[in-house]
Structures are given as structure tokens and as C-alpha cells.
Scaffold this motif. Structure first.
Motif, PDB file in Angstrom:
ATOM      1  N   ASP A 177      73.777   0.043  96.618  1.00 25.72           N
ATOM      2  CA  ASP A 177      73.401   0.197  97.891  1.00 25.72           C
ATOM      3  C   ASP A 177      71.542   0.441  97.894  1.00 25.72           C
ATOM      4  OD1 ASP A 177      72.890   0.921 100.912  1.00 25.72           O
ATOM      5  OD2 ASP A 177      73.522   3.156 100.273  1.00 25.72           O
ATOM      6  N   ALA A 178      71.377  -0.900  97.946  1.00 26.05           N
ATOM      7  CA  ALA A 178      69.940  -0.389  97.037  1.00 26.05           C
ATOM      8  C   ALA A 178      68.784  -2.010  98.322  1.00 26.05           C
ATOM      9  CB  ALA A 178      69.694  -0.861  95.555  1.00 26.05           C
ATOM     10  N   CYS A 179      67.991  -1.614  98.308  1.00 29.03           N
ATOM     11  CA  CYS A 179      66.738  -2.348  98.297  1.00 29.03           C
ATOM     12  C   CYS A 179      66.365  -3.821  97.706  1.00 29.03           C
ATOM     13  CB  CYS A 179      65.223  -1.721  98.881  1.00 29.03           C
ATOM     14  SG  CYS A 179      64.473  -1.172  97.308  1.00 29.03           S
ATOM     15  N   HIS A 180      65.676  -4.462  97.691  1.00 29.37           N
ATOM     16  CA  HIS A 180      65.247  -5.265  97.084  1.00 29.37           C
ATOM     17  C   HIS A 180      64.836  -5.043  95.425  1.00 29.37           C
ATOM     18  CE1 HIS A 180      64.509 -10.056  96.146  1.00 29.37           C
ATOM     19  NE2 HIS A 180      62.886  -9.451  95.646  1.00 29.37           N
ATOM     20  N   ILE A 181      64.634  -4.836  95.114  1.00 26.56           N
ATOM     21  CA  ILE A 181      64.000  -3.873  93.284  1.00 26.56           C
ATOM     22  C   ILE A 181      64.994  -2.350  93.516  1.00 26.56           C
ATOM     23  CG2 ILE A 181      62.176  -4.899  93.290  1.00 26.56           C
ATOM     24  CD1 ILE A 181      60.458  -2.179  94.306  1.00 26.56           C
ATOM     25  N   PRO A 182      66.048  -3.086  92.706  1.00 25.59           N
ATOM     26  CA  PRO A 182      67.212  -1.615  92.806  1.00 25.59           C
ATOM     27  C   PRO A 182      67.464  -1.704  90.685  1.00 25.59           C
ATOM     28  CG  PRO A 182      68.796  -3.936  92.877  1.00 25.59           C
ATOM     29  CD  PRO A 182      66.975  -4.885  93.297  1.00 25.59           C
TER      30      PRO A 182
END
Length: 264
Positions: free
Chosen positions: A232-237
Motif C-alpha cells: 500500500d505505497a506510492c510509486h517509490i515504495p
């Protein structure tokens, strides 16, 4: 009779130690100690700064590539130079645009496996653009701006709302200040041979990605027959959830084997 028993016991002991030796060798062939991390567009090697210490703590050898972002050929060359410096098999890890890079550079014989982090995974003769057009684009693509020199960058809005939206503002400001300009020709450059067709792959889907459609990420993971997880993360986990990314890399490295090749 006693002599026969001693002979039998000796043979059994010899077999026992041989089996132990074989098991140890098999364990070694399934473990990779070298990790090469490849950053994507609008970034540099420091995007792995939170992950690197976690990998080093597990005894892994780690190198983060500094891609020039001037062309696919240049980025592949930079990645292959990093691979060449490693002593032994390598797990090649790529984020975003670097999925294209590792799909080509991963044909290097030292590469034992590929791990994609919210990354593009083109097939033979495909470019990033070819893959991207198969699904609706992420909203962050509207914030990409060209300059007069033929390079692309992200607007402040793109960084804050689409690229790194789940990071603290202080970190987003640093990412904005340090973003790398990306050659506008790069998205259209095609790879020759997709390494994932011959080598095992892993994939991290970023469920809150606004640069690459998460459904496209899921489709690519399925296409390359990757062992996959979703964060559950943005483009840069690797920046927002470094522990989970590092754990997945460590797991992949411990299970890589040259014998575990996917079929064409």
C-alpha cells in the motif's frame, strides 16, 4: 562379522557426509549475495538509501547504479558496469523506468534473477511506451514537462501529489530538488531481448501508484510469471516502505538459482 559391521558403518558415514555436502552446495546455488539496485526516471541512486543498510545488515554485497538517464543504451551500459564489478551471481533490482533497463541488462550471464519494483517489464522488441499504452496512464503523467534540450522532468505538483505522495513533506522537497532529468527519447527505445523470459523474476506492485497504473503492474507481474507482492505505497515504495522492500529483496536473493528458469 565385526569387520563387516565396521565396513558397513564406515560406508554409511561416508554416505551421510556426502549428502550433507550436496545439501550445502544446493543451498549455496539457491542463494545470491550480490544485489545491484537500478533507479528509475526522475531519480538517482540515493532513492535506495533506506534499503541499502538493511541489505548490508544481512551480509549482502550491494551496489546502486547511477544511471545517466540519457538513453536506454547508456543506462544499460551503466548497469552492466556495476554487474561486472560484482564477484559472483547477481540479483538485479529495477524501479520504474529501470524495469526496462534490467530487462535488457539482465541478459548478462552473471544475472541470476530480476526483481521489479513498480517497474515496466517490456517483452522482446518492446519499449516503455509500448507497454504503457496497454492500460490507462497514471495521473502523474500529466505532470511530466519537456525542456528545450530534449529532457523530461516532473512538476512540483507531480512530485508532491503523484510520485511521492505518502512521504513527509520534507522528504518530498528533497526528491523534487534532486530529481534527475530524463531523456525524452528514452520511453520510445525498444529492448532487444527480455531477460525475464529466461530468468526467474519477482515483482512489487505499488497499490497507490499514480505514475504507473497499478493494474498494469499486476498484469506485467503475471506476464513475466513473477513471484509478486502488493504494498500500500506510492510509486517509490523503496523510500516509503524500505523495510518491506528490503525484506522482499532478501527473500528473493535467498531463493535465486540458475536452475530456476522460467520457460520461454
Amino acid at each position: 562379522m565385526l569387520k563387516l559391521n565396521n565396513t558397513l558403518i564406515g560406508a554409511l558415514l561416508g554416505l551421510f557426509f556426502t549428502l550433507i555436502s550436496i545439501t550445502q552446495v544446493e543451498a549455496q546455488t539457491k542463494s545470491v549475495k550480490n544485489i545491484v539496485l537500478v533507479h528509475g526516471a526522475f531519480a538517482d541512486g540515493s532513492s535506495w538509501a533506506k534499503v541499502i543498510p538493511l541489505l548490508l545488515a544481512k551480509g549482502l554485497n550491494v551496489t546502486a547504479v547511477q544511471n545517466p538517464l540519457t538513453s536506454l543504451q547508456d543506462d544499460v551500459a551503466a548497469t552492466k558496469r556495476a554487474i561486472a564489478l560484482m564477484d559472483g551471481p547477481v540479483l538485479l533490482v529495477g524501479h520504474s523506468w529501470a524495469g526496462v533497463v534490467i530487462s535488457e541488462a539482465g541478459n548478462d550471464p552473471k544475472v541470476a534473477g530480476l526483481l521489479y519494483v513498480a517497474a515496466f517489464a517490456p517483452d522482446n522488441g518492446q519499449s516503455l511506451s509500448d507497454v504503457a499504452k496497454t492500460f490507462p496512464p497514471g495521473p502523474g503523467n500529466d505532470e511530466v514537462r519537456p525542456d528545450a534540450a530534449g529532457f523530461l522532468s516532473l512538476t512540483p505538483k507531480g512530485i508532491h501529489e503523484d510520485f511521492a505522495q505518502d512521504l513527509p513533506e520534507s522528504e518530498r522537497r528533497v526528491i523534487l530538488a534532486t530529481q534527475g532529468q530524463w531523456a525524452a527519447v528514452a520511453p520510445g527505445e525498444k529492448i532487444a531481448k527480455a531477460a525475464w523470459r529466461q530468468k526467474p523474476a519477482w515483482y512489487i506492485v505499488a497499490k497507490r501508484d499514480r505514475m504507473i497504473n497499478p493494474d498494469l503492474e499486476r498484469a506485467m507481474a503475471k506476464t513475466i510469471k513473477a513471484t509478486a507482492i502488493e504494498l500500500d505505497a506510492c510509486h517509490i515504495p523503496m523510500v516509503s516502505q524500505p523495510k518491506k522492500v528490503a525484506s522482499f529483496i532478501i527473500e528473493a536473493a535467498s531463493n535465486v538459482s540458475r536452475k530456476e528458469l522460467v520457460s520461454n
